[in-house]
Design an enzyme around this catalytic site. Structure first.
Site, mmCIF file in Angstrom:
data_model
loop_
_atom_site.group_PDB
_atom_site.id
_atom_site.type_symbol
_atom_site.label_atom_id
_atom_site.label_comp_id
_atom_site.label_asym_id
_atom_site.label_seq_id
_atom_site.Cartn_x
_atom_site.Cartn_y
_atom_site.Cartn_z
ATOM 1 N N ALA B 81 0.862 -1.176 0.000
ATOM 2 C CA ALA B 81 0.000 0.000 0.000
ATOM 3 C C ALA B 81 0.899 1.227 0.000
ATOM 4 C CB ALA B 81 -0.894 -0.001 1.245
ATOM 5 N N CYS B 82 0.567 2.198 -0.842
ATOM 6 C CA CYS B 82 1.369 3.416 -0.938
ATOM 7 C C CYS B 82 1.393 4.141 0.403
ATOM 8 C CB CYS B 82 0.795 4.348 -1.983
ATOM 9 S SG CYS B 82 1.434 6.027 -1.875
ATOM 10 N N ILE B 83 2.592 4.507 0.842
ATOM 11 C CA ILE B 83 2.733 5.065 2.194
ATOM 12 C C ILE B 83 1.969 6.382 2.360
ATOM 13 C CG2 ILE B 83 4.978 6.156 1.646
ATOM 14 C CD1 ILE B 83 5.751 5.547 4.591
ATOM 15 N N ALA B 86 -1.743 5.677 2.393
ATOM 16 C CA ALA B 86 -2.124 4.890 3.566
ATOM 17 C C ALA B 86 -2.114 5.747 4.837
ATOM 18 C CB ALA B 86 -1.179 3.696 3.722
#
Lengths: 108, 136, 116, 97
Positions: B81-83, B86
């Site tokens: 998941a893209c930081i 997220a």
């Protein structure tokens, strides 16, 4: 890390509000990393302050920090090695912390 | 039969707000059945909600986050998941919980938190990058 | 591998455009040729004099202006959409290339993607 | 479904309902020789003959069936998820709308 003469900072030493920065703040934060600020440091710090004013973001990653410095100050200064010597560790993080900018998102 | 193809799958639509996770899962299963490979799955924007360990649908509805986790684990496919997406939406692993001094973490295994560099690498390595978007 | 990121959502009402900007910045960070294309209501990203302090958001106009510095190769916009939203040379931000054919523009890129 | 041949043309995968602004953008971006797959809410476009979709346009059977559109006249060309995988094999440029 909580020097009472410094504005409020987060647990990684970044200012909570970039507007609360002063050159004296920069000297104190730099001294935590045992960095003594020279002309060369101030040139990058001023570049970052101007960058933040113009674009309302910190350079999002170290690579883009290097690119932006290269674009503004040329090949020699826009290199990882030059910036690493001035701002050890991850140059974008160290330089943004000293310049009072938010932590780079590092989302890249 | 044409040669095997490697896919990067990007999901930007959230479960229950869109069909994106379910269409993507049906596609991924069929792609493997056809002999293709899935290099990685990348969650972006609202898609990161798929990686919440706290989603709890009624017991008679399909549990899309769990279905995805099981698929990824069975097939040994890395998923991230893209930081930035997220953190904004409250999908947090233990590292980010510690960094930002948060009360809890809720990232569902085997998802990891990673930067957009994972997506760039997927574009370069895979033959195809396929996006499954929300419906709004 | 050249990539075109398309923005069709207007600014401020959602975060989709900002997440498109992050995508194009990350391509630039890894030296991948990339460009942005604004279509439909998305062209409103390109209007000058945005002042979003009253809604407590950062200026996407200022964020976007970092793109050339990071190496994003082009900022493209659909001319007909600009006309529809009353964007003229006088009100467009600097550095935008207008396109008369979205299909031709899309054909020029190996990857075309939306942020969401 | 019709025989698919390898193609350098674009594959458009559309999931937005026909009233969504992006559906309009997709229609304007379409070239004559492109392939189109309607999935999710986009299959509702099959109910509107006035939309100028290319003859080669196909729709996902599962999404058509889910919405009770299986008896539409004229009947849309329908494909399975496996057919969708095959279409993605055959097109290098794929745009998800």
């Amino acid at each position: 890390m909580n020097n009472p003469s410094l504005p409020e900072r987060n647990n990684e030493g970044f200012l909570e509000d970039a507007n609360h920065w002063s050159p004296e703040t920069a000297r104190l934060i730099a001294s935590e990393d045992s960095i003594e600020l020279t002309e060369d440091h101030w040139e990058i710090i001023e570049f970052l302050r101007e960058f933040y004013k113009a674009h309302e973001i910190s350079p999002p990653s170290n690579r883009l920090f290097v690119k932006a410095v290269r674009e503004a100050l040329g090949e020699h200064k826009g290199s990882s090695i030059y910036l690493m010597q001035l701002f050890p560790g991850t140059p974008a993080k160290t330089a943004c912390r000293i310049a009072g900018l938010p932590r780079p998102t590092n989302c890249l | 039969m044409s040669k095997a193809i490697a896919y990067t799958i990007v999901i930007t639509g959230a479960p229950w707000a869109s069909q994106a996770p379910q269409t993507a899962l049906m596609f991924a299963r069929e792609a493997l059945l056809a002999g293709h490979r899935i290099d990685r799955v990348f969650l972006y924007g609202d898609g990161v909600h798929l990686a919440s360990a706290l989603s709890t649908p009624p017991s008679d509805e399909t549990h899309w986050p769990r279905a995805w986790s099981e698929f990824l684990e069975q097939q040994n496919i890395p998923a991230a998941a893209c930081i930035a997406s997220a953190l904004r939406r409250g999908v947090i692993d233990e590292t980010e919980q510690a960094r930002y001094e948060l009360a809890a973490s809720n990232l569902r295994a085997p998802f990891e938190i990673a930067g957009l560099g994972e997506w760039v690498e997927g574009n370069l390595k895979s033959d195809r990058t396929l996006y499954f978007h929300g419906s709004h | 591998m050249n990539t075109l990121i398309v923005v069709d959502q207007p600014p401020y009402g959602s975060w989709a455009g900002r997440e498109a900007l992050d995508m194009v910045f990350s391509l630039a960070a890894f030296d991948q040729p990339s460009a942005l294309l604004f279509v439909g209501p998305g062209v409103n990203w390109l209007r000058s004099n945005q002042a979003p302090s009253g809604i407590n958001q950062k200026s996407v106009e200022k964020n976007l202006s970092a793109a050339p510095m990071f190496g994003v190769e082009a900022i493209l916009a659909d001319r007909s959409a600009c006309e529809r939203f009353g964007l003229t040379e006088a009100t467009l931000v600097a550095g935008v290339t207008l396109t008369d054919s979205v299909p031709d523009t899309l054909d020029g890129y190996r990857h075309v993607a939306f942020a969401g | 479904m019709t025989e698919i041949t390898a193609s350098s043309d674009t594959l458009h995968i559309v999931n937005k309902a026909p009233d969504h602004p992006r559906f309009g953008t997709f229609l304007r971006a379409l070239s004559d020789t492109d392939s189109v797959v309607l999935i999710e809410d986009a299959v509702l476009a099959c109910t509107d003959p006035s939309l100028r979709l290319p003859k080669s346009c196909v729709a996902l059977t599962a999404d058509i069936d889910a919405r009770g559109l299986q008896d539409l006249q004229p009947a849309p060309h329908m494909i399975s998820y496996g057919d969708l995988v095959r279409l993605t094999e055959q097109h290098e440029q794929i745009i998800s709308w």
